[in-house]
Design a protein around this motif. Structure first.
Motif, PDB file in Angstrom:
ATOM      1  N   PRO A   1       0.908  -1.142   0.136  1.00  0.00           N
ATOM      2  CA  PRO A   1       0.009   0.130  -0.082  1.00  0.00           C
ATOM      3  C   PRO A   1       0.808   1.284  -0.219  1.00  0.00           C
ATOM      4  CG  PRO A   1       0.042  -0.801   2.179  1.00  0.00           C
ATOM      5  CD  PRO A   1       0.963  -1.740   1.290  1.00  0.00           C
ATOM      6  N   ILE A   2       1.493   1.303  -0.985  1.00  0.00           N
ATOM      7  CA  ILE A   2       2.276   2.582  -1.225  1.00  0.00           C
ATOM      8  C   ILE A   2       1.456   3.890  -1.485  1.00  0.00           C
ATOM      9  CG2 ILE A   2       4.622   3.728  -2.213  1.00  0.00           C
ATOM     10  CD1 ILE A   2       5.523   0.566  -2.555  1.00  0.00           C
ATOM     11  N   PRO A   3       1.858   5.062  -1.212  1.00  0.00           N
ATOM     12  CA  PRO A   3       0.740   6.221  -1.650  1.00  0.00           C
ATOM     13  C   PRO A   3       1.115   6.416  -3.095  1.00  0.00           C
ATOM     14  CG  PRO A   3       1.721   6.848   0.303  1.00  0.00           C
ATOM     15  CD  PRO A   3       2.556   5.380  -0.124  1.00  0.00           C
TER      16      PRO A   3
ATOM     17  N   ILE B   1      11.716  -0.234 -11.322  1.00  0.00           N
ATOM     18  CA  ILE B   1      11.153  -1.535 -10.893  1.00  0.00           C
ATOM     19  C   ILE B   1      11.310  -1.690  -9.414  1.00  0.00           C
ATOM     20  CG2 ILE B   1      11.707  -3.834 -11.060  1.00  0.00           C
ATOM     21  CD1 ILE B   1      12.490  -3.436 -13.950  1.00  0.00           C
ATOM     22  N   ILE B   2      10.210  -1.958  -8.659  1.00  0.00           N
ATOM     23  CA  ILE B   2      10.311  -1.854  -7.288  1.00  0.00           C
ATOM     24  C   ILE B   2      10.158  -3.364  -7.008  1.00  0.00           C
ATOM     25  CG2 ILE B   2       9.017  -1.257  -5.148  1.00  0.00           C
ATOM     26  CD1 ILE B   2       9.307   1.030  -7.235  1.00  0.00           C
ATOM     27  N   GLY B   3      11.498  -3.808  -6.233  1.00  0.00           N
ATOM     28  CA  GLY B   3      11.640  -5.183  -6.174  1.00  0.00           C
ATOM     29  C   GLY B   3      12.517  -5.705  -6.861  1.00  0.00           C
ATOM     30  N   GLY B   4      13.676  -6.122  -6.376  1.00  0.00           N
ATOM     31  CA  GLY B   4      14.640  -6.668  -7.143  1.00  0.00           C
ATOM     32  C   GLY B   4      14.725  -8.333  -7.018  1.00  0.00           C
ATOM     33  N   GLY B   5      13.668  -8.867  -7.151  1.00  0.00           N
ATOM     34  CA  GLY B   5      13.438 -10.486  -6.821  1.00  0.00           C
ATOM     35  C   GLY B   5      13.377 -11.055  -8.382  1.00  0.00           C
ATOM     36  N   VAL B   6      12.994 -12.305  -8.578  1.00  0.00           N
ATOM     37  CA  VAL B   6      12.925 -12.709  -9.978  1.00  0.00           C
ATOM     38  C   VAL B   6      12.274 -12.177 -10.963  1.00  0.00           C
ATOM     39  CG1 VAL B   6      12.495 -14.995 -11.097  1.00  0.00           C
ATOM     40  CG2 VAL B   6      12.937 -14.829  -8.673  1.00  0.00           C
TER      41      VAL B   6
ATOM     42  N   GLY C   1      18.545  -1.896  -0.286  1.00  0.00           N
ATOM     43  CA  GLY C   1      18.402  -1.219   1.149  1.00  0.00           C
ATOM     44  C   GLY C   1      17.910   0.134   1.052  1.00  0.00           C
ATOM     45  N   ALA C   2      16.875   0.342  -0.180  1.00  0.00           N
ATOM     46  CA  ALA C   2      16.059   1.416  -0.066  1.00  0.00           C
ATOM     47  C   ALA C   2      14.553   1.241  -0.154  1.00  0.00           C
ATOM     48  CB  ALA C   2      16.512   1.718  -1.633  1.00  0.00           C
ATOM     49  N   ALA C   3      13.786   2.255   0.355  1.00  0.00           N
ATOM     50  CA  ALA C   3      12.419   1.987   0.660  1.00  0.00           C
ATOM     51  C   ALA C   3      11.679   3.018  -0.268  1.00  0.00           C
ATOM     52  CB  ALA C   3      12.008   2.300   2.052  1.00  0.00           C
TER      53      ALA C   3
ATOM     54  N   SER D   1      15.894 -23.584  -9.642  1.00  0.00           N
ATOM     55  CA  SER D   1      15.163 -22.390  -9.940  1.00  0.00           C
ATOM     56  C   SER D   1      16.140 -21.489 -10.740  1.00  0.00           C
ATOM     57  CB  SER D   1      14.647 -21.852  -8.556  1.00  0.00           C
ATOM     58  OG  SER D   1      15.982 -21.460  -7.819  1.00  0.00           O
ATOM     59  N   VAL D   2      15.436 -20.780 -11.644  1.00  0.00           N
ATOM     60  CA  VAL D   2      16.037 -20.046 -12.561  1.00  0.00           C
ATOM     61  C   VAL D   2      15.690 -18.636 -12.749  1.00  0.00           C
ATOM     62  CG1 VAL D   2      16.680 -19.977 -15.203  1.00  0.00           C
ATOM     63  CG2 VAL D   2      16.174 -22.360 -14.085  1.00  0.00           C
ATOM     64  N   ILE D   3      16.750 -17.725 -13.026  1.00  0.00           N
ATOM     65  CA  ILE D   3      16.286 -16.376 -13.508  1.00  0.00           C
ATOM     66  C   ILE D   3      16.799 -16.053 -14.880  1.00  0.00           C
ATOM     67  CG2 ILE D   3      16.246 -13.900 -12.714  1.00  0.00           C
ATOM     68  CD1 ILE D   3      16.990 -14.675  -9.952  1.00  0.00           C
ATOM     69  N   TYR D   4      15.988 -15.766 -15.558  1.00  0.00           N
ATOM     70  CA  TYR D   4      16.335 -15.430 -17.131  1.00  0.00           C
ATOM     71  C   TYR D   4      16.659 -14.201 -17.226  1.00  0.00           C
ATOM     72  CZ  TYR D   4      14.145 -20.027 -17.811  1.00  0.00           C
ATOM     73  OH  TYR D   4      13.826 -21.588 -17.637  1.00  0.00           O
TER      74      TYR D   4
ATOM     75  N   ILE E   1      14.813  -0.530  -7.382  1.00  0.00           N
ATOM     76  CA  ILE E   1      14.741  -0.315  -5.946  1.00  0.00           C
ATOM     77  C   ILE E   1      14.289  -1.395  -5.287  1.00  0.00           C
ATOM     78  CG2 ILE E   1      13.778   1.417  -4.191  1.00  0.00           C
ATOM     79  CD1 ILE E   1      13.184   3.439  -6.713  1.00  0.00           C
ATOM     80  N   GLU E   2      15.066  -1.881  -4.349  1.00  0.00           N
ATOM     81  CA  GLU E   2      15.217  -3.255  -3.799  1.00  0.00           C
ATOM     82  C   GLU E   2      15.126  -2.638  -1.955  1.00  0.00           C
ATOM     83  OE1 GLU E   2      14.508  -6.232  -3.647  1.00  0.00           O
ATOM     84  OE2 GLU E   2      14.640  -6.528  -1.585  1.00  0.00           O
ATOM     85  N   ALA E   3      14.196  -3.217  -1.569  1.00  0.00           N
ATOM     86  CA  ALA E   3      14.136  -2.926   0.197  1.00  0.00           C
ATOM     87  C   ALA E   3      15.493  -3.724   0.786  1.00  0.00           C
ATOM     88  CB  ALA E   3      12.933  -3.501   0.650  1.00  0.00           C
ATOM     89  N   LEU E   4      15.632  -4.846   0.714  1.00  0.00           N
ATOM     90  CA  LEU E   4      16.498  -5.569   1.232  1.00  0.00           C
ATOM     91  C   LEU E   4      17.804  -5.033   0.824  1.00  0.00           C
ATOM     92  CD1 LEU E   4      15.071  -9.170   1.463  1.00  0.00           C
ATOM     93  CD2 LEU E   4      14.843  -7.247   3.169  1.00  0.00           C
ATOM     94  N   ASP E   5      19.126  -5.581   1.560  1.00  0.00           N
ATOM     95  CA  ASP E   5      20.235  -5.319   1.135  1.00  0.00           C
ATOM     96  C   ASP E   5      20.997  -6.011  -0.266  1.00  0.00           C
ATOM     97  OD1 ASP E   5      20.564  -3.530   3.171  1.00  0.00           O
ATOM     98  OD2 ASP E   5      21.508  -5.241   4.671  1.00  0.00           O
TER      99      ASP E   5
END
Ligand code: NAI
Length: 464
Positions: free
Chosen positions: A154-156, A182-187, A238-240, A355-358, A206-210
Motif C-alpha cells: 500500500p504505497i501512496p 522497478i520496485i523489488g529486485g526479485g525474480v 536497502g532502499a524504501a 530454480s532459474v532467473i532468465y 529499488i530493492e528494500a533488502l540489502d
C-alpha cells in the motif's frame, strides 16, 4: 453417473492443475477441470511463457545491436513493442491450443466458469456463459490449484496509471518506455529489467533488502548487481519507496536510501514485490466456518505431505499452498497428489528443486547453498570455476559468470550448485539429477562432457 459427477474435479487449469488432470485421466479417473479464464494459468498467460517470449525478442534485438563486434553490421534496427506483444500472444495461443487438444484426447471435461468448494465432495460451478445456470459438480476428490496473484504494497500513489504489476506490463502497447522504475529486485523484477533494458529503456531498480534476488545464494545476488551496474542499470538496495506522484507526463518515484530522500522519474513503474496465494472466494463461508485453520493467515491452504487438506476429499497444490511458487513445483505436487488419491506413493522427488532467473547470463541454483549448509550444521567444501575460462563464454562474449559446486566435506557428495552462465537454465538439470540421486562430485567429473559447450564447465568445476 450424471454429466456432473466425477472421480476428480480440479479447480484451476495452470501447470499444476492441467498436468494433474493428464495423470488422473491416464490412471482411469473421470476428470473435470474448472477454469474461469484461459487455460494455462499464470505460467502460460501471465508468467513463464509470455515473459520468455518477449525476452526472446529483446535478446534478438540486443544481439543484433551488438552485431558489429562480431563482424556483422546491422543497420536500420528497431524494436516494435506492439509486434513483440502480438508475437508473444501467438506463442501463448499455440500452447493454449495444445492443452485444449490434450484435454479432448484424454476425455477431460473442461468447465469454463467459477468454482466454489461447498464440502469435501461438492463444488458450486457458475458458468462464464450468460444464461447458463449455476449447478453443483460432485466428485470423489477435489484438487484446488488456484495459483497466486501479484502482491501490491500500500504505497501512496500505487493506483496511478502507469504503476503496474507484471500482469499489466505483459500487455503494454505503444512505444518502448523511455524510463522504467522497478520496485523489488526479485525474480520478476530482474527478468523485466533484462527485457526492457535490452529494448533500450533506462532502468532503475529499488530493492528494500540489502541484496538482489534474496531467495538465492548471496554471491549470485552480488555478482548480478555488479553485472547490472556495469551494463548501466541503476540499482539501489536497502532502499524504501515512499510514494508515487504524477509529474506532468511522468511518475515521480520517491524513495529513501541511507536516510536520504531521492526522486526518480518514470514512464512506467513495475511493482514486483512478491506474490500471494489465490484462495479468496474459493471456499464457501460455511465451509471455512466449519474448518477453522484451513487457511493460514496469508491465505495459503494447509496440506500434509500428500497434499491432502484437513478435509480428506480435498487436496491442494501449487502456489495456492505457498512454499516454493514455481510452475515445475506445482506440476510435481499435482502428480504426487493424484498418485496419493490412487493409494500410491508419488514417484516425484520434491527435493531438490531447481530454480532459474532468465537474465543475461542466466542464473540457476539447485540444492543447498554454502549458507544453508552452515545453518543445517553440515560441513561443506566448495569449488568455483570462472566462466571467463570457458570457450563458449568467450565466443559469445557473455558477462562475468561462474559455476559453484557445494559438496559434503565428509565424502564429497554433491549437495548444491549455483550457476551464472550461458544456458544455466538447461545445465542446472544435470546437477539436479546428480544431487537427486546422491552422486559424488567425482561422478560428474569423470563423465565426458561435449566440447565446446557451456555445460563442460560443470565438469571443469568438478575437477578442481
Ligand atoms: P520475489 O519474492 O522473488 O521478490 C520480491 C522482491 O521485492 C524481494 O526482493 C523483496 O525484498 C522486494 N520487496 C518487497 N517489498 C518491497 C518494497 N516495498 N520496496 C522494495 N522492494 C520490496 O517476488 P517476485 O519477483 O514478485 O516473484 C514472485 C514469484 O514468482 C516468486 O515466487 C518467483 O519465484 C516466481 N517467479 C519465478 C520465475 C522463474 O522461475 N524464472 C519468474 C518470475 C517469477
Amino acid at each position: 453417473m450424471s454429466d456432473f459427477e466425477f472421480d476428480l474435479v480440479i479447480i484451476g487449469a495452470g501447470p499444476g492443475g492441467y498436468e494433474a488432470a493428464f495423470d488422473a485421466a491416464a490412471s482411469g479417473m473421470r476428470t473435470a477441470v474448472i477454469e474461469k479464464d484461459k487455460v494455462g494459468g499464470t505460467c502460460l498467460n501471465r508468467g513463464c511463457i509470455p515473459t520468455k517470449a518477449i525476452m526472446h525478442s529483446s535478446d534478438i534485438y540486443r544481439d543484433a545491436n551488438a552485431g558489429a563486434a562480431f563482424g556483422v553490421d546491422v543497420t536500420g534496427l528497431s524494436a516494435d513493442l506492439d509486434r513483440i506483444i502480438a508475437r508473444k500472444n501467438q506463442v501463448v495461443e499455440t500452447l493454449q491450443n495444445g492443452i485444449l487438444s490434450r484435454f479432448k484426447k484424454d476425455k477431460i471435461t473442461l468447465l469454463q466458469g467459477t468454482a466454489q468448494v461447498k464440502d469435501g465432495h461438492t463444488v458450486a460451478f457458475s458458468p462464464n456463459e450468460d444464461g447458463e445456470e449455476s449447478r453443483d459438480v460432485t466428485a470423489k476428490y477435489i484438487m484446488v490449484a488456484t495459483g497466486s496473484h501479484p502482491f501490491v504494497p500500500p504505497i501512496p500513489g500505487v493506483d496511478l496509471p502507469g504503476v503496474m504489476t507484471s500482469d499489466d506490463l505483459l500487455d503494454i502497447s505503444g512505444p518502448v518506455p523511455e524510463e522504467m522504475v522497478i520496485i523489488g529486485g526479485g525474480v520478476i523484477g530482474i527478468e523485466f529489467a533484462t527485457v526492457f533494458f535490452d529494448l533500450g529503456t533506462k532502468i532503475t531498480i529499488i530493492e528494500a533488502l540489502d541484496g538482489l534476488i534474496p531467495t538465492m545464494d548471496k554471491e549470485l545476488g552480488r555478482s548480478l548487481k555488479m553485472n547490472l551496474k556495469k551494463k548501466g542499470i541503476d540499482v539501489h538496495t536497502g532502499a524504501a519507496v515512499t510514494s508515487f506522484t504524477k509529474d506532468g507526463d511522468k511518475i515521480a518515484v520517491a524513495y529513501k536510501e541511507k536516510e536520504k530522500d531521492f526522486v526518480v522519474p518514470a514512464d512506467v513503474v513495475l511493482v514486483s514485490t512478491g506474490r500471494r496465494s489465490t484462495t479468496a472466494g474459493v471456499f464457501s463461508d460455511d465451509f471455512l466456518a466449519s474448518h477453522p485453520d484451513f487457511l493460514t493467515q496469508r491465505g495459503q491452504i494447509v496440506v500434509d505431505q500428500n497434499y491432502q487438506t484437513a478435509e480428506p476429499g480435498i487436496y491442494a497444490i501449487g502456489d495456492a499452498i505457498g512454499g516454493i511458487m514455481l510452475a515445475h513445483t506445482a506440476t510435481a505436487e499435482g502428480r504426487n497428489a493424484v498418485a496419493a488419491m490412487n493409494g500410491k506413493k508419488g514417484d516425484i522427488r520434491m527435493e531438490p528443486v531447481p530454480s532459474v532467473i532468465y537474465t543475461s547470463p542466466e542464473i540457476a541454483q539447485v540444492g543447498l547453498t554454502q549458507d544453508e549448509a552452515k545453518e543445517k550444521g553440515i560441513k561443506v567444501k566448495t569449488r568455483k570455476f570462472p566462466m571467463s575460462a570457458n570457450g563458449k563464454t568467450v565466443i559469445e562474449d557473455l558477462d562475468r559468470g561462474y559455476i559453484k559446486l557445494v559438496s559434503s566435506e565428509e565424502d564429497d557428495t554433491l549437495l548444491g550448485a549455483q550457476l551464472m552462465c550461458g544456458r544455466a537454465s538447461d545445465i542446472i538439470a544435470e546437477l539436479a539429477v546428480a544431487i537427486g540421486n546422491g552422486l559424488k562430485v567425482a561422478d560428474v567429473a569423470n563423465v565426458i562432457h561435449p566440447h565446446p559447450s557451456f555445460v563442460e564447465a560443470v565438469m571443469d568445476t568438478a575437477r578442481l
